[in-house]
Design a protein around this motif. Structure first.
Motif, PDB file in Angstrom:
ATOM      1  N   SER A 103       0.839  -1.374  -0.048  1.00  0.00           N
ATOM      2  CA  SER A 103      -0.538   0.082   0.208  1.00  0.00           C
ATOM      3  C   SER A 103       1.163   1.096   0.335  1.00  0.00           C
ATOM      4  O   SER A 103      -0.018   1.895  -0.275  1.00  0.00           O
ATOM      5  CB  SER A 103      -0.607   0.206   1.418  1.00  0.00           C
ATOM      6  N   PHE A 104       2.104   1.144  -0.185  1.00  0.00           N
ATOM      7  CA  PHE A 104       2.987   2.320  -0.308  1.00  0.00           C
ATOM      8  C   PHE A 104       3.504   2.457  -1.520  1.00  0.00           C
ATOM      9  O   PHE A 104       3.161   2.451  -2.381  1.00  0.00           O
ATOM     10  CB  PHE A 104       4.246   1.639   0.403  1.00  0.00           C
ATOM     11  N   GLU A 105       2.938   4.406  -1.130  1.00  0.00           N
ATOM     12  CA  GLU A 105       3.139   5.120  -2.243  1.00  0.00           C
ATOM     13  C   GLU A 105       4.592   5.641  -2.226  1.00  0.00           C
ATOM     14  O   GLU A 105       4.858   7.069  -1.485  1.00  0.00           O
ATOM     15  CB  GLU A 105       2.076   5.867  -2.931  1.00  0.00           C
ATOM     16  N   LEU A 106       5.136   5.919  -2.950  1.00  0.00           N
ATOM     17  CA  LEU A 106       6.392   6.652  -2.463  1.00  0.00           C
ATOM     18  C   LEU A 106       6.532   8.221  -2.989  1.00  0.00           C
ATOM     19  O   LEU A 106       6.084   8.477  -4.407  1.00  0.00           O
ATOM     20  CB  LEU A 106       7.649   6.098  -4.203  1.00  0.00           C
ATOM     21  N   LYS A 107       7.260   9.194  -2.053  1.00  0.00           N
ATOM     22  CA  LYS A 107       7.172  10.170  -2.918  1.00  0.00           C
ATOM     23  C   LYS A 107       8.299  11.236  -2.688  1.00  0.00           C
ATOM     24  O   LYS A 107       9.180  10.878  -2.057  1.00  0.00           O
ATOM     25  CB  LYS A 107       6.251  11.101  -1.141  1.00  0.00           C
ATOM     26  N   GLY A 108       8.099  11.889  -3.874  1.00  0.00           N
ATOM     27  CA  GLY A 108       9.589  12.110  -4.155  1.00  0.00           C
ATOM     28  C   GLY A 108      10.210  10.334  -4.520  1.00  0.00           C
ATOM     29  O   GLY A 108      10.069  10.575  -4.475  1.00  0.00           O
ATOM     30  N   PHE A 109      12.230  11.347  -4.795  1.00  0.00           N
ATOM     31  CA  PHE A 109      12.758  10.501  -4.937  1.00  0.00           C
ATOM     32  C   PHE A 109      13.902   9.639  -3.980  1.00  0.00           C
ATOM     33  O   PHE A 109      14.436   8.818  -4.261  1.00  0.00           O
ATOM     34  CB  PHE A 109      13.957  11.008  -6.374  1.00  0.00           C
ATOM     35  N   LYS A 110      13.627  10.497  -3.172  1.00  0.00           N
ATOM     36  CA  LYS A 110      14.951   9.900  -1.757  1.00  0.00           C
ATOM     37  C   LYS A 110      14.122   8.843  -0.930  1.00  0.00           C
ATOM     38  O   LYS A 110      13.177   8.781  -0.511  1.00  0.00           O
ATOM     39  CB  LYS A 110      14.737  11.054  -1.568  1.00  0.00           C
ATOM     40  N   LYS A 111      14.793   7.109  -1.400  1.00  0.00           N
ATOM     41  CA  LYS A 111      14.046   5.878  -0.551  1.00  0.00           C
ATOM     42  C   LYS A 111      15.256   6.585   0.467  1.00  0.00           C
ATOM     43  O   LYS A 111      16.303   6.648   0.704  1.00  0.00           O
ATOM     44  CB  LYS A 111      14.984   4.856  -1.413  1.00  0.00           C
ATOM     45  N   ARG A 112      13.996   5.598   1.783  1.00  0.00           N
ATOM     46  CA  ARG A 112      14.424   5.998   3.366  1.00  0.00           C
ATOM     47  C   ARG A 112      14.467   4.054   3.766  1.00  0.00           C
ATOM     48  O   ARG A 112      13.543   3.776   3.007  1.00  0.00           O
ATOM     49  CB  ARG A 112      13.971   7.135   4.306  1.00  0.00           C
ATOM     50  N   PRO A 113      15.196   4.167   4.714  1.00  0.00           N
ATOM     51  CA  PRO A 113      14.872   3.221   5.602  1.00  0.00           C
ATOM     52  C   PRO A 113      13.551   2.673   5.418  1.00  0.00           C
ATOM     53  O   PRO A 113      12.685   3.245   6.158  1.00  0.00           O
ATOM     54  CB  PRO A 113      15.466   2.889   6.720  1.00  0.00           C
ATOM     55  N   TRP A 114      12.989   1.584   5.896  1.00  0.00           N
ATOM     56  CA  TRP A 114      11.416   0.979   6.185  1.00  0.00           C
ATOM     57  C   TRP A 114      11.608   2.066   6.961  1.00  0.00           C
ATOM     58  O   TRP A 114       9.766   1.922   7.224  1.00  0.00           O
ATOM     59  CB  TRP A 114      11.301  -0.416   5.749  1.00  0.00           C
ATOM     60  N   TYR A 115      12.106   1.708   8.517  1.00  0.00           N
ATOM     61  CA  TYR A 115      11.396   2.599   9.165  1.00  0.00           C
ATOM     62  C   TYR A 115      11.283   3.663   9.646  1.00  0.00           C
ATOM     63  O   TYR A 115      10.354   4.709  10.321  1.00  0.00           O
ATOM     64  CB  TYR A 115      12.176   1.893  10.690  1.00  0.00           C
ATOM     65  N   ASP A 116      11.618   4.218   8.253  1.00  0.00           N
ATOM     66  CA  ASP A 116      11.641   5.552   8.142  1.00  0.00           C
ATOM     67  C   ASP A 116      10.552   5.843   7.854  1.00  0.00           C
ATOM     68  O   ASP A 116       9.851   6.787   7.653  1.00  0.00           O
ATOM     69  CB  ASP A 116      12.741   6.449   7.818  1.00  0.00           C
ATOM     70  N   GLU A 117       9.501   4.827   6.739  1.00  0.00           N
ATOM     71  CA  GLU A 117       9.063   5.964   5.168  1.00  0.00           C
ATOM     72  C   GLU A 117       7.346   5.087   5.351  1.00  0.00           C
ATOM     73  O   GLU A 117       6.952   5.639   4.918  1.00  0.00           O
ATOM     74  CB  GLU A 117       9.789   5.169   3.997  1.00  0.00           C
ATOM     75  N   LEU A 118       7.729   4.121   6.231  1.00  0.00           N
ATOM     76  CA  LEU A 118       6.529   3.378   6.032  1.00  0.00           C
ATOM     77  C   LEU A 118       5.482   4.051   7.234  1.00  0.00           C
ATOM     78  O   LEU A 118       6.858   4.625   8.701  1.00  0.00           O
ATOM     79  CB  LEU A 118       6.503   2.077   6.641  1.00  0.00           C
ATOM     80  N   LEU A 119       4.869   4.483   7.344  1.00  0.00           N
ATOM     81  CA  LEU A 119       3.730   5.012   8.174  1.00  0.00           C
ATOM     82  C   LEU A 119       2.644   4.026   9.198  1.00  0.00           C
ATOM     83  O   LEU A 119       1.899   3.141   9.077  1.00  0.00           O
ATOM     84  CB  LEU A 119       2.412   5.564   7.262  1.00  0.00           C
ATOM     85  N   LEU A 120       4.017   3.781  10.187  1.00  0.00           N
ATOM     86  CA  LEU A 120       3.675   2.413  11.082  1.00  0.00           C
ATOM     87  C   LEU A 120       3.222   2.687  12.393  1.00  0.00           C
ATOM     88  O   LEU A 120       4.127   3.947  12.926  1.00  0.00           O
ATOM     89  CB  LEU A 120       4.678   1.447  11.372  1.00  0.00           C
ATOM     90  N   LYS A 121       2.482   2.595  13.471  1.00  0.00           N
ATOM     91  CA  LYS A 121       2.604   2.400  14.426  1.00  0.00           C
ATOM     92  C   LYS A 121       3.174   1.894  15.722  1.00  0.00           C
ATOM     93  O   LYS A 121       3.720   1.267  14.658  1.00  0.00           O
ATOM     94  CB  LYS A 121       0.519   1.603  15.107  1.00  0.00           C
ATOM     95  N   PRO A 122       3.280   3.022  16.675  1.00  0.00           N
ATOM     96  CA  PRO A 122       5.022   2.493  17.246  1.00  0.00           C
ATOM     97  C   PRO A 122       4.528   0.735  17.684  1.00  0.00           C
ATOM     98  O   PRO A 122       5.908   0.467  17.893  1.00  0.00           O
ATOM     99  CB  PRO A 122       4.049   2.899  19.171  1.00  0.00           C
ATOM    100  N   LYS A 123       3.915   0.347  18.453  1.00  0.00           N
ATOM    101  CA  LYS A 123       4.385  -1.622  17.840  1.00  0.00           C
ATOM    102  C   LYS A 123       4.002  -2.564  17.220  1.00  0.00           C
ATOM    103  O   LYS A 123       4.607  -2.786  17.402  1.00  0.00           O
ATOM    104  CB  LYS A 123       2.695  -1.684  19.035  1.00  0.00           C
ATOM    105  N   GLU A 124       3.960  -1.879  16.176  1.00  0.00           N
ATOM    106  CA  GLU A 124       3.585  -1.904  14.599  1.00  0.00           C
ATOM    107  C   GLU A 124       5.451  -2.497  14.535  1.00  0.00           C
ATOM    108  O   GLU A 124       6.237  -3.345  14.131  1.00  0.00           O
ATOM    109  CB  GLU A 124       3.349  -1.925  13.732  1.00  0.00           C
ATOM    110  N   LEU A 125       6.154  -0.928  14.611  1.00  0.00           N
ATOM    111  CA  LEU A 125       7.414  -0.156  14.197  1.00  0.00           C
ATOM    112  C   LEU A 125       8.544  -1.370  15.456  1.00  0.00           C
ATOM    113  O   LEU A 125       8.986  -2.030  14.577  1.00  0.00           O
ATOM    114  CB  LEU A 125       7.731   1.092  14.332  1.00  0.00           C
ATOM    115  N   LEU A 126       7.539  -1.044  16.828  1.00  0.00           N
ATOM    116  CA  LEU A 126       8.950  -2.319  17.447  1.00  0.00           C
ATOM    117  C   LEU A 126       8.430  -4.214  16.798  1.00  0.00           C
ATOM    118  O   LEU A 126       9.721  -4.417  17.478  1.00  0.00           O
ATOM    119  CB  LEU A 126       8.271  -2.931  18.674  1.00  0.00           C
ATOM    120  N   LEU A 127       7.469  -3.934  16.813  1.00  0.00           N
ATOM    121  CA  LEU A 127       7.426  -5.656  16.532  1.00  0.00           C
ATOM    122  C   LEU A 127       8.464  -6.062  15.268  1.00  0.00           C
ATOM    123  O   LEU A 127       9.202  -6.980  14.846  1.00  0.00           O
ATOM    124  CB  LEU A 127       5.941  -5.656  15.772  1.00  0.00           C
ATOM    125  N   LEU A 128       8.275  -4.948  14.082  1.00  0.00           N
ATOM    126  CA  LEU A 128       9.666  -5.540  12.528  1.00  0.00           C
ATOM    127  C   LEU A 128      10.551  -4.781  13.463  1.00  0.00           C
ATOM    128  O   LEU A 128      11.445  -5.660  12.597  1.00  0.00           O
ATOM    129  CB  LEU A 128       8.854  -4.074  12.110  1.00  0.00           C
TER     130      LEU A 128
END
Length: 243
Positions: free
Chosen positions: A190-215
């Motif tokens: 469901s991710f849509e890249l905005k702009g041309f600069k790629k970032r690490p997954w944990y910075d560019e995905l919109l994750l809630k705190p528990k999702e982020l910690l789990l991953l």
């Protein structure tokens, strides 16, 4: 009859026969083998042909998949049916599991996984790993090409890299990074890249705190989980937090 390891592998075509099985189509080919969909008495099976070069190079390691699959009885893992060994062919017949690979679902069908479906899929994957680890088996190859889905049920296939857990070379926690990467594929659908600069997954995905910690813990960015039961606990807490 012993397989001649120095002969070239024959690629079988639809309508050709191996033992009592008729080739329906080729499903895929990898470094270690070729998978066919076959039929016998109008019932579908999977036939896995192991490549001679792999058998020669891997030696006894080539037997692990057969040995491990024979030991398993789980609705989400294909049953081992029989081995076929002759001069022209070495491989085995497995139970046919319905569904498409997650690779095809994401990249060909362009299916977008909503949060509820990610949790539904992830829950089933946790249950499969609980079973495998209880049998002292680590899969080591949980990827989108090796998981099937029919919209309801997840099946885990391709046990070519699976090994018995010895807590030295082969540890249960090896599966967690694979699980994390697998889940990331679902999130990125469901991710849509905005702009041309790629970032690490944990910075560019919109994750809630528990999702982020789990991953992060699955992937080893933070301290990796040691037990599938710890993964299960955090996974369900994350699910509850996102209801």
């Amino acid at each position: 009859m012993v397989l001649n390891l120095f002969r070239r592998d024959k690629l079988y075509k639809p309508s050709e026969q191996i033992a009592d099985y008729i080739i329906e189509k080729t499903i895929g080919e990898g470094r270690f083998g070729i998978c066919y969909q076959v039929s016998q008495d109008q019932k579908l099976y999977i036939l896995k042909q192991l490549k001679r070069g792999m058998l020669k190079k891997a030696g006894v390691k080539a037997r692990f998949e057969e040995e491990i699959l024979k030991s398993l009885q789980h609705e989400s893992v294909p049953r081992f049916i029989k081995k076929i060994e002759c001069e022209d062919f070495y491989g085995y017949v497995l139970e046919f599991k319905a569904g498409k690979t997650f690779e095809d679902i994401i990249y060909l069908d362009k299916h977008v996984f909503a949060r509820a479906e990610i949790y539904k899929v992830g829950h089933q994957l946790v249950e499969i790993l609980k079973y495998l680890h209880s049998k002292s088996i680590v899969h080591r190859d949980i990827r989108v090409p090796n998981t099937l889905y029919d919209g309801q049920t997840v099946n885990l296939v391709d046990f070519g890299l699976a090994r018995w857990i010895n807590n030295e070379i082969y540890r249960a926690d090896m599966d967690f990074a694979f699980m994390g990467d697998f889940l990331l594929h679902l999130y990125y659908s469901s991710f849509e890249l905005k702009g041309f600069k790629k970032r690490p997954w944990y910075d560019e995905l919109l994750l809630k705190p528990k999702e982020l910690l789990l991953l992060k813990r699955l992937m080893g960015v933070n301290q990796r989980y040691k037990s599938i039961f710890d993964v299960e606990e955090d996974f369900h807490e994350t699910f509850q937090a996102n209801k």
